[in-house]
Scaffold this motif. Structure first.
Motif, PDB file in Angstrom:
ATOM      1  N   ALA A   1       0.872  -1.171   0.000  1.00 24.76           N
ATOM      2  CA  ALA A   1       0.000   0.000   0.000  1.00 24.76           C
ATOM      3  C   ALA A   1       0.912   1.225   0.000  1.00 24.76           C
ATOM      4  O   ALA A   1       1.417   1.631   1.047  1.00 24.76           O
ATOM      5  N   LEU A   2       1.129   1.801  -1.178  1.00 23.92           N
ATOM      6  CA  LEU A   2       2.117   2.851  -1.358  1.00 23.92           C
ATOM      7  C   LEU A   2       1.467   4.143  -1.842  1.00 23.92           C
ATOM      8  O   LEU A   2       0.439   4.111  -2.520  1.00 23.92           O
ATOM      9  N   PRO A   3       2.076   5.282  -1.514  1.00 22.19           N
ATOM     10  CA  PRO A   3       1.492   6.566  -1.903  1.00 22.19           C
ATOM     11  C   PRO A   3       1.702   6.865  -3.380  1.00 22.19           C
ATOM     12  O   PRO A   3       2.607   6.326  -4.030  1.00 22.19           O
ATOM     13  N   ALA A   4       0.855   7.723  -3.903  1.00 19.86           N
ATOM     14  CA  ALA A   4       0.975   8.191  -5.286  1.00 19.86           C
ATOM     15  C   ALA A   4       0.327   9.556  -5.390  1.00 19.86           C
ATOM     16  O   ALA A   4      -0.467   9.955  -4.529  1.00 19.86           O
ATOM     17  N   GLN A   5       0.706  10.284  -6.419  1.00 19.42           N
ATOM     18  CA  GLN A   5       0.038  11.527  -6.781  1.00 19.42           C
ATOM     19  C   GLN A   5      -0.524  11.311  -8.186  1.00 19.42           C
ATOM     20  O   GLN A   5       0.224  10.976  -9.105  1.00 19.42           O
ATOM     21  N   ILE A   6      -1.819  11.489  -8.345  1.00 17.23           N
ATOM     22  CA  ILE A   6      -2.472  11.191  -9.624  1.00 17.23           C
ATOM     23  C   ILE A   6      -3.017  12.484 -10.211  1.00 17.23           C
ATOM     24  O   ILE A   6      -3.846  13.162  -9.599  1.00 17.23           O
ATOM     25  N   TYR A   7      -2.536  12.820 -11.392  1.00 12.50           N
ATOM     26  CA  TYR A   7      -2.949  14.044 -12.088  1.00 12.50           C
ATOM     27  C   TYR A   7      -4.050  13.718 -13.077  1.00 12.50           C
ATOM     28  O   TYR A   7      -3.894  12.848 -13.945  1.00 12.50           O
ATOM     29  N   LEU A   8      -5.179  14.427 -12.956  1.00  4.99           N
ATOM     30  CA  LEU A   8      -6.272  14.339 -13.922  1.00  4.99           C
ATOM     31  C   LEU A   8      -6.356  15.684 -14.648  1.00  4.99           C
ATOM     32  O   LEU A   8      -6.383  16.733 -14.004  1.00  4.99           O
ATOM     33  N   PRO A   9      -6.403  15.694 -15.961  1.00  2.00           N
ATOM     34  CA  PRO A   9      -6.387  16.966 -16.700  1.00  2.00           C
ATOM     35  C   PRO A   9      -7.662  17.770 -16.484  1.00  2.00           C
ATOM     36  O   PRO A   9      -8.698  17.230 -16.063  1.00  2.00           O
ATOM     37  N   ALA A  10      -7.583  19.043 -16.742  1.00  2.00           N
ATOM     38  CA  ALA A  10      -8.756  19.916 -16.634  1.00  2.00           C
ATOM     39  C   ALA A  10      -9.880  19.369 -17.505  1.00  2.00           C
ATOM     40  O   ALA A  10      -9.649  18.931 -18.637  1.00  2.00           O
ATOM     41  N   GLY A  11     -11.089  19.373 -16.975  1.00  2.00           N
ATOM     42  CA  GLY A  11     -12.240  18.889 -17.720  1.00  2.00           C
ATOM     43  C   GLY A  11     -12.374  17.384 -17.731  1.00  2.00           C
ATOM     44  O   GLY A  11     -13.188  16.844 -18.501  1.00  2.00           O
ATOM     45  N   TYR A  12     -11.605  16.692 -16.917  1.00  2.00           N
ATOM     46  CA  TYR A  12     -11.631  15.230 -16.930  1.00  2.00           C
ATOM     47  C   TYR A  12     -13.028  14.680 -16.671  1.00  2.00           C
ATOM     48  O   TYR A  12     -13.503  13.792 -17.390  1.00  2.00           O
ATOM     49  N   ARG A  13     -13.716  15.202 -15.658  1.00  2.00           N
ATOM     50  CA  ARG A  13     -15.021  14.638 -15.292  1.00  2.00           C
ATOM     51  C   ARG A  13     -16.089  14.917 -16.349  1.00  2.00           C
ATOM     52  O   ARG A  13     -17.022  14.131 -16.519  1.00  2.00           O
ATOM     53  N   ALA A  14     -15.936  16.026 -17.054  1.00  2.00           N
ATOM     54  CA  ALA A  14     -16.954  16.379 -18.052  1.00  2.00           C
ATOM     55  C   ALA A  14     -16.692  15.747 -19.411  1.00  2.00           C
ATOM     56  O   ALA A  14     -17.593  15.676 -20.242  1.00  2.00           O
TER      57      ALA A  14
END
Length: 373
Positions: A129-142
């Motif tokens: 169980a290790l840490p991460a930083q996850i980048y989602l681009p602008a507008g990802y949800r839409a």
């Protein structure tokens, strides 16, 4: 004591406070006492040592080298729980979707900016169980449709914050995607060292540490479960600086079904055994050869690999490794080599090469056209 987080503001404030207090005390007692030469020398020595430690703590916070005292002393241990905010989601193939949705709702991104999610990724195969930083681009949800994925690996020492805070990849992705120079991508800044304070080299070692399995099996499984990540090697790339550069090339060569492209920024291309790694191979020559990019690059694979290879002109060690490895890349594999840019082995150099890296990724992610350099 080993669990004290070195990057905490209170730790740096304490060190600075002790430095100031020592300087004031040295000045106040400068002309007092019988053994003035001794206490003056001792006072000056303490002030200088505290000043050096304070400066080192500030640099460590900026560069994200070591997180805890235990890591600094090479004690290993599970200290990852302290590296992420308390409300960070824990994601696995069996759960975490509600936590993820809650975190995203509670941390809306600014217009035109991507969302960076600090998360613990709990692997099924390894149990890590290790840490991460996850980048989602602008507008990802839409937006609709699945997105390519780039996995970013840090050097050693380094953390999952290094690519964001020290190299500035988050802001660079926002700019490149916003300007249309790079398609929207999911970026995963992954932890590659299952044992804190020990350089894994991203391999499955003879000691039983399975960094390779975590990065190439567990992590993609979790990303596909929780995000709209595109399937297929043409949609997955891996990039790293320094040790992370070795990891990127080595993992891509070992797993051509997973990655179609790999980028090494000032990396090396030979398996190391040193103080930070320990003896990863325990005398197993076959295992060591199976993690040697110099040997694997000439082997036949089901699909060719595209490589981005760079090192600053003043980075002598990385230049030697690059000069030796680049000619080994032969068709159908391709390599874009950039070795004439100014700079040494540092974050400034790697930050400056990001536009070239993104241009190269733009041609490859999602099945873009292949061009040999």
């Amino acid at each position: 004591m080993s669990g004290v987080v070195l990057t905490s503001g209170w730790v740096i404030a304490l060190l600075v406070g002790l430095t100031v207090a020592a300087a004031v005390a040295t000045a106040a007692f400068w002309d007092r006492g019988r053994f003035r030469v001794v206490h003056r020398a001792a006072g000056l020595l303490v002030v200088q040592l505290l000043l050096l430690v304070s400066l080192a703590a500030v640099v460590n916070k900026q560069a994200n080298f070591y997180v805890t005292v235990g890591e600094l002393l090479g004690q290993g241990g599970d200290t990852y729980a302290q590296t992420l905010p308390a409300d960070s989601p824990r994601l696995s193939v069996d759960g975490g979707q509600d936590e993820l949705a809650g975190w995203i709702a509670a941390h809306p991104a600014a217009p035109g900016r991507g969302t960076v999610i600090p998360a613990t990724l709990a692997g099924r195969s390894t149990g890590y169980a290790l840490p991460a930083q996850i980048y989602l681009p602008a507008g990802y949800r839409a937006s609709a449709g699945d997105l390519p994925v780039v996995m970013f690996l840090a050097g050693y020492p380094g953390t999952v914050f290094s690519w964001l805070d020290s190299v500035g990849v988050g802001a660079a992705l926002d700019e490149a995607i916003g300007s249309g120079r790079l398609p929207p991508v999911i970026a995963v800044m992954a932890e590659q060292d299952p044992v804190r304070g020990r350089d894994s080299e991203c391999v499955d070692s003879a000691l039983g540490v399975k960094s390779d399995t975590y990065l190439t099996s567990d992590l993609p499984e979790i990303i596909h479960k929780h995000f709209r990540a595109a399937q297929g090697r043409q949609n997955w790339a891996v990039a790293g600086y320094s040790t992370g550069g070795f990891c990127a090339v080595n993992l891509a060569l070992r797993h051509p079904d997973r990655f179609g492209a790999a980028a090494s920024l000032a990396g090396y291309f030979r398996p190391l055994i040193d103080r930070s790694t320990g003896d990863l191979y325990q005398g197993d020559l076959d295992l060591r050869r199976a993690n040697d990019p110099r040997l694997m690059i000439g082997q036949s694979r089901p699909q060719p690999l595209d490589l981005f290879l760079t090192a600053g002109a003043d980075d002598r060690s990385a230049q030697r490794d690059l000069t030796a490895f680049a000619p080994m890349v032969r068709a159908p594999d391709t390599a874009l080599v950039i070795a004439d840019r100014p700079g040494g082995h540092n974050f400034t150099t790697w930050r400056a090469i990001l536009p070239d890296l993104f241009d190269w990724l733009d041609e490859r992610l999602g099945g873009g056209h292949r061009t040999a350099a």
